[in-house]
Enzyme design. Sequence first.
Site, mmCIF file in Angstrom:
data_model
loop_
_atom_site.group_PDB
_atom_site.id
_atom_site.type_symbol
_atom_site.label_atom_id
_atom_site.label_comp_id
_atom_site.label_asym_id
_atom_site.label_seq_id
_atom_site.Cartn_x
_atom_site.Cartn_y
_atom_site.Cartn_z
ATOM 1 N N LYS A 186 0.859 -1.186 0.000
ATOM 2 C CA LYS A 186 0.000 0.000 0.000
ATOM 3 C C LYS A 186 0.890 1.229 0.000
ATOM 4 O O LYS A 186 2.011 1.197 0.519
ATOM 5 C CB LYS A 186 -0.880 0.033 1.258
ATOM 6 C CG LYS A 186 -2.080 0.944 1.121
ATOM 7 C CD LYS A 186 -3.162 0.299 0.264
ATOM 8 C CE LYS A 186 -4.296 1.223 -0.065
ATOM 9 N NZ LYS A 186 -5.351 0.532 -0.824
ATOM 10 N N ASP A 239 -5.695 4.627 -5.611
ATOM 11 C CA ASP A 239 -6.646 4.463 -4.506
ATOM 12 C C ASP A 239 -7.280 5.842 -4.328
ATOM 13 O O ASP A 239 -7.122 6.708 -5.203
ATOM 14 C CB ASP A 239 -5.899 3.985 -3.238
ATOM 15 C CG ASP A 239 -6.836 3.541 -2.124
ATOM 16 O OD1 ASP A 239 -7.435 2.470 -2.243
ATOM 17 O OD2 ASP A 239 -6.987 4.265 -1.112
#
Length: 415
Positions: free
Chosen positions: A104, A144
Amino acid sequence: MSNNSFINAQQQVESACRILNTEPAVFEILKDVERMIEVSIPVKMDDGTIRTFKGYRAAHNTSLGPAKGGIRIHPATTYDDVKALSIWMTFKCAVTGTPYGGGKGGIVADPTKLSENELEQLARGYVRGLYKYLGEKIDVPAPDVGCSAQMISWMVDEYCQLAGTQALGTFTGKPVEYGGSLGRTESTGFGISVIGRQVAKKFDIHFEEATLAVQGFGNVGSHAVKYFEQLGATVQAVMEWHPDGLFAIYREEGFTYEELEANRGKFKEMDNVKILNPEDFWSLDVDIMVPAALANAIDERVAKLVKANIVLEGANGPVTTEGDAVFKERGITVVPDILTNSGGVIVSYYEWVQNLQGFYWTEKEVLERQEEKMIQAFDEIWDTKEKHDVTFREAAYLNSIQKVADVMKLQGKLS
Ligand code: NAD
């Protein structure tokens, strides 16, 4: 329950390891990330000043493949959030047999307050700072929250320039013209419909007779509605924000995707609709409730209102821990986000495969492969749920941790 997402993620790993009775080394390794890089990104602002922005990239566990996960660009992004999100990506990839580890990224910035020129510098600066740790076989980011396909395009270009080679598979979520995959836009909503049909079967509900209510008509919610309709189910209610507030529309005979698309932003003006407030929406007597808007939508109070037997988590984390406890007590089945909305990461994987092969598939091929993968994952998790007598969510975590632990054992990482 802590309000530190990293501690929560660690507790979830710990509890799954306990149920599975894994050897201590499994939790010892999975309780933290393999690496976490922090960079400072200088940007020459349009007014001539220099501002620096914090950038993060975490790789939680790469036993199953290169790290994979989006880049969140948001002013509230924290070091611990990025680590927690990378842990959840390990679960999400493993649960559907997508050969990646959890990764991430984050940039602490408000993209809505930056000009196009500033965003481009931010995107390119992020890649320059992290270059050594990114790569098709190392760590593959994607967009994202707050990260557009344009930003990903600048990132890919920066990476390819630094590498002196074409390496489109270093990022996914690219525009189709620049190596993206057909089917990616609809993949998450499509996957939700596939999982809805599978879970309905387990409850002896013919999907053609199933009724649904969907919260959120954005990318995920709208495509879910489209494919629910194609599978013959009836979407009786949709809740969305409008200029005059948050409300839902209801019609017993259901809505078509086409008419909802045509009436975006003006649902109230549609013929033959009943307007519902949020409380009435959540209390609807439908078979399946689909929260597909944002995190924490269903807390303890809302969970007590829900009459549906099945909740499909279309958004990420739409049910709070307290809401989950209410559902468990009331015997309502929650199909967790890491399975239900995994269509996006699965098709990201197909994008990467197509980039590595330089050979591109039709949308039909993409969605057929996605469907097959999701049905297989659904069946595996259902079996785990029955075997351990746990909730669907617990079964998904057990299933993915077992897969990671098995590979770590083969790799000689355990005792
Ligand atoms: P989006 O911004 O396209 O859509 C969200 C929609 O929800 C918007 O139309 C917004 O107006 C609406 N909304 C916001 N608050 C609401 C509320 N209280 N009630 C009803 N509607 C509300 O975002 P998206 O891409 O559809 O993502 C939705 C969720 O799914 C997010 O949690 C996201 O992280 C998750 N998700 C998205 C993908 C993907 O492929 N896009 C993949 C996995 C998970």
